[in-house]
Design a protein around this motif. Structure first.
Motif, PDB file in Angstrom:
ATOM      1  N   ALA A  44       0.733  -1.263  -0.110  1.00  0.00           N
ATOM      2  CA  ALA A  44      -0.054  -0.197   0.010  1.00  0.00           C
ATOM      3  C   ALA A  44       0.825   1.264  -0.062  1.00  0.00           C
ATOM      4  CB  ALA A  44      -1.043  -0.042   1.382  1.00  0.00           C
ATOM      5  N   MET A  45       1.945   1.225   0.766  1.00  0.00           N
ATOM      6  CA  MET A  45       2.894   2.335   0.640  1.00  0.00           C
ATOM      7  C   MET A  45       3.419   2.761  -0.493  1.00  0.00           C
ATOM      8  SD  MET A  45       4.629   2.064   4.607  1.00  0.00           S
ATOM      9  CE  MET A  45       6.051   2.915   4.020  1.00  0.00           C
ATOM     10  N   ASP A  46       3.878   1.590  -1.338  1.00  0.00           N
ATOM     11  CA  ASP A  46       4.584   1.643  -2.459  1.00  0.00           C
ATOM     12  C   ASP A  46       3.374   2.176  -3.659  1.00  0.00           C
ATOM     13  OD1 ASP A  46       6.781   0.425  -1.356  1.00  0.00           O
ATOM     14  OD2 ASP A  46       6.697  -1.507  -2.434  1.00  0.00           O
ATOM     15  N   THR A  47       2.256   1.730  -3.520  1.00  0.00           N
ATOM     16  CA  THR A  47       1.369   2.403  -4.294  1.00  0.00           C
ATOM     17  C   THR A  47       0.906   3.726  -4.190  1.00  0.00           C
ATOM     18  OG1 THR A  47       0.287   0.108  -4.571  1.00  0.00           O
ATOM     19  CG2 THR A  47      -1.132   1.921  -5.279  1.00  0.00           C
ATOM     20  N   ILE A  48       0.840   4.189  -2.952  1.00  0.00           N
ATOM     21  CA  ILE A  48       0.444   5.383  -2.739  1.00  0.00           C
ATOM     22  C   ILE A  48       1.913   6.559  -2.891  1.00  0.00           C
ATOM     23  CG2 ILE A  48       0.713   7.366  -0.410  1.00  0.00           C
ATOM     24  CD1 ILE A  48      -0.803   4.935   0.899  1.00  0.00           C
ATOM     25  N   SER A  49       3.047   6.085  -2.805  1.00  0.00           N
ATOM     26  CA  SER A  49       4.222   7.002  -3.304  1.00  0.00           C
ATOM     27  C   SER A  49       4.261   6.926  -4.848  1.00  0.00           C
ATOM     28  CB  SER A  49       5.160   6.288  -2.695  1.00  0.00           C
ATOM     29  OG  SER A  49       5.908   5.050  -3.237  1.00  0.00           O
ATOM     30  N   LEU A  50       3.881   5.727  -5.658  1.00  0.00           N
ATOM     31  CA  LEU A  50       4.039   5.568  -6.965  1.00  0.00           C
ATOM     32  C   LEU A  50       3.118   6.620  -7.595  1.00  0.00           C
ATOM     33  CD1 LEU A  50       4.834   4.165  -9.772  1.00  0.00           C
ATOM     34  CD2 LEU A  50       2.870   2.532  -9.154  1.00  0.00           C
ATOM     35  N   PHE A  51       1.774   6.601  -7.043  1.00  0.00           N
ATOM     36  CA  PHE A  51       0.896   7.574  -7.713  1.00  0.00           C
ATOM     37  C   PHE A  51       0.446   9.027  -6.966  1.00  0.00           C
ATOM     38  CE2 PHE A  51      -0.714   3.575  -9.264  1.00  0.00           C
ATOM     39  CZ  PHE A  51      -1.265   3.915 -10.469  1.00  0.00           C
ATOM     40  N   GLY A  52       1.205   9.060  -6.105  1.00  0.00           N
ATOM     41  CA  GLY A  52       1.352  10.344  -5.283  1.00  0.00           C
ATOM     42  C   GLY A  52      -0.129  10.715  -4.700  1.00  0.00           C
ATOM     43  N   LEU A  53      -0.623   9.728  -4.214  1.00  0.00           N
ATOM     44  CA  LEU A  53      -2.053   9.832  -3.621  1.00  0.00           C
ATOM     45  C   LEU A  53      -2.188  10.698  -2.505  1.00  0.00           C
ATOM     46  CD1 LEU A  53      -3.228   6.158  -3.979  1.00  0.00           C
ATOM     47  CD2 LEU A  53      -3.767   7.895  -5.462  1.00  0.00           C
ATOM     48  N   SER A  54      -3.044  11.544  -2.368  1.00  0.00           N
ATOM     49  CA  SER A  54      -3.256  12.452  -1.145  1.00  0.00           C
ATOM     50  C   SER A  54      -3.984  11.831  -0.119  1.00  0.00           C
ATOM     51  CB  SER A  54      -3.762  13.754  -1.485  1.00  0.00           C
ATOM     52  OG  SER A  54      -5.274  13.619  -2.004  1.00  0.00           O
ATOM     53  N   ALA A  55      -4.022  12.493   1.022  1.00  0.00           N
ATOM     54  CA  ALA A  55      -4.551  11.913   2.335  1.00  0.00           C
ATOM     55  C   ALA A  55      -6.119  12.268   1.951  1.00  0.00           C
ATOM     56  CB  ALA A  55      -4.201  12.766   3.439  1.00  0.00           C
ATOM     57  N   GLU A  56      -6.438  13.495   1.251  1.00  0.00           N
ATOM     58  CA  GLU A  56      -7.657  13.662   0.923  1.00  0.00           C
ATOM     59  C   GLU A  56      -8.530  12.427   0.134  1.00  0.00           C
ATOM     60  OE1 GLU A  56     -10.487  16.928  -1.147  1.00  0.00           O
ATOM     61  OE2 GLU A  56      -8.483  17.487  -0.794  1.00  0.00           O
ATOM     62  N   GLU A  57      -7.828  12.030  -0.848  1.00  0.00           N
ATOM     63  CA  GLU A  57      -8.345  10.992  -1.712  1.00  0.00           C
ATOM     64  C   GLU A  57      -8.562   9.652  -0.928  1.00  0.00           C
ATOM     65  OE1 GLU A  57      -6.727  11.641  -6.231  1.00  0.00           O
ATOM     66  OE2 GLU A  57      -5.022  11.288  -4.469  1.00  0.00           O
ATOM     67  N   LEU A  58      -7.511   9.401  -0.190  1.00  0.00           N
ATOM     68  CA  LEU A  58      -7.580   8.078   0.618  1.00  0.00           C
ATOM     69  C   LEU A  58      -8.680   8.177   1.721  1.00  0.00           C
ATOM     70  CD1 LEU A  58      -3.671   7.240   1.216  1.00  0.00           C
ATOM     71  CD2 LEU A  58      -5.587   6.283  -0.515  1.00  0.00           C
ATOM     72  N   SER A  59      -8.933   9.419   2.440  1.00  0.00           N
ATOM     73  CA  SER A  59     -10.065   9.530   3.275  1.00  0.00           C
ATOM     74  C   SER A  59     -11.428   9.191   2.566  1.00  0.00           C
ATOM     75  CB  SER A  59     -10.040  10.720   4.242  1.00  0.00           C
ATOM     76  OG  SER A  59     -10.037  11.495   3.369  1.00  0.00           O
ATOM     77  N   GLU A  60     -11.459   9.866   1.380  1.00  0.00           N
ATOM     78  CA  GLU A  60     -12.916   9.802   0.699  1.00  0.00           C
ATOM     79  C   GLU A  60     -12.982   8.543   0.417  1.00  0.00           C
ATOM     80  OE1 GLU A  60     -12.784  12.443  -2.616  1.00  0.00           O
ATOM     81  OE2 GLU A  60     -12.839  14.143  -1.386  1.00  0.00           O
TER      82      GLU A  60
END
Length: 76
Positions: A44-60
């Motif tokens: 999950a950490m690798d995918t977050i850093s690869l796509f540059g996901l924000s906290a807002e996107e993940l909380s939604e």
């Protein structure tokens, strides 16, 4: 270019194709299954850093506040 190279360029494996929306959904699914498998957290950490996901996107998407707080250094 030979026939073999040309054929292999036109072949695509859809399992490697991932959009931003599917990445967010996969991260949410990985966090739900973290209690079962610890290596899902690393993926999950690798995918977050690869796509540059924000906290807002993940909380939604439904990721809990505790998980977001744990990833505070990874997420901008």
């Amino acid at each position: 270019m030979g026939k073999c190279k040309r054929r292999s360029l036109y072949k695509s494996n859809t399992s490697y194709f991932m959009t931003r929306e599917t990445a967010v959904n996969n991260v949410f699914r990985m966090f739900k299954e973290t209690s079962k498998k610890q290596h899902n957290f690393k993926k999950a950490m690798d995918t977050i850093s690869l796509f540059g996901l924000s906290a807002e996107e993940l909380s939604e998407a439904g990721v809990s506040y505790e998980n977001l707080k744990a990833l505070e250094l990874v997420i901008n």
